[in-house]
Design an enzyme around this catalytic site. Structure first.
Site, PDB file in Angstrom:
ATOM      1  CB  ILE A  52      -1.005   0.046   1.182  1.00 20.20           C
ATOM      2  CG1 ILE A  52      -0.315  -0.168   2.532  1.00 20.20           C
ATOM      3  CG2 ILE A  52      -2.107  -0.975   0.973  1.00 20.20           C
ATOM      4  CD1 ILE A  52      -1.244   0.038   3.733  1.00 20.20           C
ATOM      5  CB  ALA A  73      -3.491  -3.519   4.152  1.00 21.73           C
ATOM      6  CG  ASN A  91       1.620  -0.627   7.018  1.00 15.49           C
ATOM      7  OD1 ASN A  91       1.884  -0.665   5.823  1.00 15.49           O
ATOM      8  ND2 ASN A  91       0.846  -1.506   7.605  1.00 15.49           N
ATOM      9  CB  SER A 116      -9.623  -1.237  16.219  1.00 13.92           C
ATOM     10  OG  SER A 116      -9.377  -1.824  17.476  1.00 13.92           O
ATOM     11  CE1 TYR A 140      -4.488  -1.902  14.895  1.00  8.98           C
ATOM     12  CE2 TYR A 140      -5.786  -1.878  16.916  1.00  8.98           C
ATOM     13  CZ  TYR A 140      -5.636  -2.241  15.591  1.00  8.98           C
ATOM     14  OH  TYR A 140      -6.637  -2.943  14.980  1.00  8.98           O
ATOM     15  CE  LYS A 144      -6.687  -0.405  12.176  1.00  2.70           C
ATOM     16  NZ  LYS A 144      -6.844  -0.840  10.794  1.00  2.70           N
ATOM     17  CG  ASP A 284      -4.365  -6.342  28.339  1.00  2.00           C
ATOM     18  OD1 ASP A 284      -4.326  -5.789  27.222  1.00  2.00           O
ATOM     19  OD2 ASP A 284      -4.063  -7.529  28.528  1.00  2.00           O
TER      20      ASP A 284
HETATM   21  C1  UD1 Z   1      -5.868  -6.339  21.258  1.00  2.10           C
HETATM   22  C2  UD1 Z   1      -5.717  -4.854  21.208  1.00  2.10           C
HETATM   23  C3  UD1 Z   1      -6.712  -4.293  20.241  1.00  2.10           C
HETATM   24  C4  UD1 Z   1      -6.567  -4.938  18.871  1.00  2.10           C
HETATM   25  C5  UD1 Z   1      -6.742  -6.431  19.028  1.00  2.10           C
HETATM   26  C6  UD1 Z   1      -6.526  -7.114  17.693  1.00  2.10           C
HETATM   27  C7  UD1 Z   1      -4.967  -3.971  23.353  1.00  2.10           C
HETATM   28  C8  UD1 Z   1      -5.373  -3.309  24.640  1.00  2.10           C
HETATM   29  N1  UD1 Z   1      -5.944  -4.262  22.505  1.00  2.10           N
HETATM   30  O1  UD1 Z   1      -7.110  -6.636  21.893  1.00  2.10           O
HETATM   31  O2  UD1 Z   1      -6.482  -2.922  20.123  1.00  2.10           O
HETATM   32  O3  UD1 Z   1      -7.538  -4.444  17.989  1.00  2.10           O
HETATM   33  O4  UD1 Z   1      -5.809  -6.922  19.976  1.00  2.10           O
HETATM   34  O5  UD1 Z   1      -5.231  -7.489  17.483  1.00  2.10           O
HETATM   35  O6  UD1 Z   1      -3.815  -4.249  23.141  1.00  2.10           O
HETATM   36  N2  UD1 Z   1      -4.453 -12.647  27.025  1.00  2.10           N
HETATM   37  C9  UD1 Z   1      -3.785 -13.515  27.880  1.00  2.10           C
HETATM   38  N3  UD1 Z   1      -2.682 -14.178  27.395  1.00  2.10           N
HETATM   39  C10 UD1 Z   1      -2.213 -14.016  26.128  1.00  2.10           C
HETATM   40  C11 UD1 Z   1      -2.907 -13.129  25.265  1.00  2.10           C
HETATM   41  C12 UD1 Z   1      -4.023 -12.463  25.737  1.00  2.10           C
HETATM   42  O7  UD1 Z   1      -4.173 -13.695  29.040  1.00  2.10           O
HETATM   43  O8  UD1 Z   1      -1.201 -14.629  25.772  1.00  2.10           O
HETATM   44  C13 UD1 Z   1      -5.651 -11.950  27.506  1.00  2.10           C
HETATM   45  C14 UD1 Z   1      -5.545 -10.449  27.498  1.00  2.10           C
HETATM   46  O9  UD1 Z   1      -5.009  -9.951  28.697  1.00  2.10           O
HETATM   47  C15 UD1 Z   1      -7.019 -10.044  27.298  1.00  2.10           C
HETATM   48  C16 UD1 Z   1      -7.579 -11.173  26.447  1.00  2.10           C
HETATM   49  O10 UD1 Z   1      -6.704 -12.270  26.640  1.00  2.10           O
HETATM   50  O11 UD1 Z   1      -7.701 -10.026  28.538  1.00  2.10           O
HETATM   51  C17 UD1 Z   1      -7.632 -10.847  24.976  1.00  2.10           C
HETATM   52  O12 UD1 Z   1      -6.368 -10.390  24.555  1.00  2.10           O
HETATM   53  P1  UD1 Z   1      -5.990 -10.168  23.015  1.00  2.10           P
HETATM   54  O13 UD1 Z   1      -6.434 -11.333  22.225  1.00  2.10           O
HETATM   55  O14 UD1 Z   1      -4.564  -9.763  22.941  1.00  2.10           O
HETATM   56  O15 UD1 Z   1      -6.921  -8.975  22.563  1.00  2.10           O
HETATM   57  P2  UD1 Z   1      -7.088  -7.506  23.183  1.00  2.10           P
HETATM   58  O16 UD1 Z   1      -5.963  -7.138  24.041  1.00  2.10           O
HETATM   59  O17 UD1 Z   1      -8.454  -7.440  23.794  1.00  2.10           O
END
Ligand code: UD1
Length: 325
Positions: A52, A73, A91, A116, A140, A144, A284
């Site tokens: 892009i 993208a 990007n 998002s 990020y 958006k 988070d």
């Molecule tokens: C994240 C981003 C969001 C983005 C989305 C898509 C943040 C605050 N938000 O969402 O902006 O649009 O990803 O990529 O960064 N968790 C664990 N262990 C892990 C991974 C995640 O416990 O290894 C927990 C996290 O703390 C959270 C939940 O799982 O409570 C979801 O996490 P995740 O899938 O990374 O998404 P978000 O953080 O909600």
């Protein structure tokens, strides 16, 4: 209708391409394959391998005469955006401006944009509707929001009609098993749990079990990627029909905790899925849940696959291929 899907080889983009093809549209995928994967390309769709950030490639491609663009993208790791803001600025903001300017030059007047829930930041109230204050907590989310604002100006100044789709947590895979690309180095919960279940990652780290939630772990709104894909097509049809831009949340309106997902994944996959409790991940929030009433009312959008069982079972259907026999 002839549609260019920018980022169409990625996780969400491939599902959107699939849905457009299923509904009889003519699809070309534009992707640099940095995160997108060849395995996510469908033989019925055209493919342009380009970036892009390459305005020449964009304008050559758009000379093909497209009715609409779906632009997905982007880099999406919120944590990384805080340590490499330049990369995200170049990007997600710079690249999208190239896409929009090429669209403008080619006379494409309809764009669906992947936004998002990160545009909202720390929730002030729940469920989060579209009128919630916009105060991104990470760069990020800022990228958006910045593009949503630019889209608003292009609407006013150029008659560009856009649909800004504010995704909550996308999860799951095509229930018919036609999308097979596993994300590389995922940072999101569901693909990480799937990798542990498949034996390609040793354990899940639970980021905090001391949140003010019923079981202490983070609560999120997981929306099935096929339900998301359907909403893209409905949003596109809406802006074409109404000649009006649209900004909507896309979520399940249901909160699920990390532990609830983990336990369901253990049950559905039949795998042990070891986990360890780690500290909270910076930035988070405890709980995020959407109101998707606007999308339901304006688009007539219905979710069909966003129950916990389908989210996990459809993903496991893809990841189990890697699991040791
Ligand atoms: C994240 C981003 C969001 C983005 C989305 C898509 C943040 C605050 N938000 O969402 O902006 O649009 O990803 O990529 O960064 N968790 C664990 N262990 C892990 C991974 C995640 O416990 O290894 C927990 C996290 O703390 C959270 C939940 O799982 O409570 C979801 O996490 P995740 O899938 O990374 O998404 P978000 O953080 O909600």
């Amino acid at each position: 209708m002839k549609v260019l899907v920018v980022g169409g080889a990625g996780y969400i983009g491939s599902h959107v391409s699939r849905e457009l093809l299923d509904r009889g549209h003519e699809v070309t995928v534009y992707d640099n394959l940095s995160f997108g994967q060849r395995v996510n390309l469908f033989p019925e769709a055209g493919f342009v391998e380009a970036d892009i950030l390459d305005p020449g490639a964009l304008s050559r491609c758009l000379a093909g005469g497209y009715r609409a663009i779906v632009h997905l993208a982007a880099f999406k790791a919120a944590g990384e955006s805080m340590t490499s803001p330049e990369k995200y600025a170049a990007n997600n903001i710079g690249g999208t401006i190239q896409v929009l300017n090429a669209a403008s030059a080619a006379g494409v007047k309809h764009v669906v944009f992947s936004s998002s829930a990160a545009v909202y930041g720390e929730p002030q109230y729940l469920p989060i509707d579209e009128d919630h204050p916009l105060n991104p907590e990470n760069f990020y989310g800022f990228t958006k929001l910045e593009i949503e604002r630019i889209l608003g100006w292009y609407d006013k100044l150029r008659g560009l009609r856009f649909a800004a789709l504010r995704y909550f947590n996308a999860a799951g895979y095509d229930p018919a098993g036609r999308v097979l690309g596993r994300e590389r180095n995922p940072a999101n919960l569901l693909p990480i749990i799937m990798e542990v279940a498949a034996g390609t990652r040793p354990s899940l780290r639970i980021f905090g079990d001391d949140y003010p939630t019923p079981d202490g772990t983070g609560v999120r709104d997981y929306i099935h990627v096929t339900d998301l894909a359907v909403a893209h097509v409905e949003a596109l049809e809406h802006i074409l029909r109404e000649d009006r831009s649209l900004t909507v949340n896309l979520g399940s309106e249901t909160g699920l905790s990390v532990k609830e997902i983990l336990e369901a994944a253990r049950r559905i996959t039949g795998q042990e899925i070891p986990s360890v409790t780690a500290g909270r991940r910076p930035g988070d929030p405890a709980k995020l849940v959407s109101s998707a009433e606007r999308a339901r009312k304006l688009l007539g959008w219905e979710r069909r696959h966003s129950d916990l069982e389908s989210l996990i079972a459809t993903a496991w259907n893809v990841y189990r291929r890697e699991a040791a026999p």
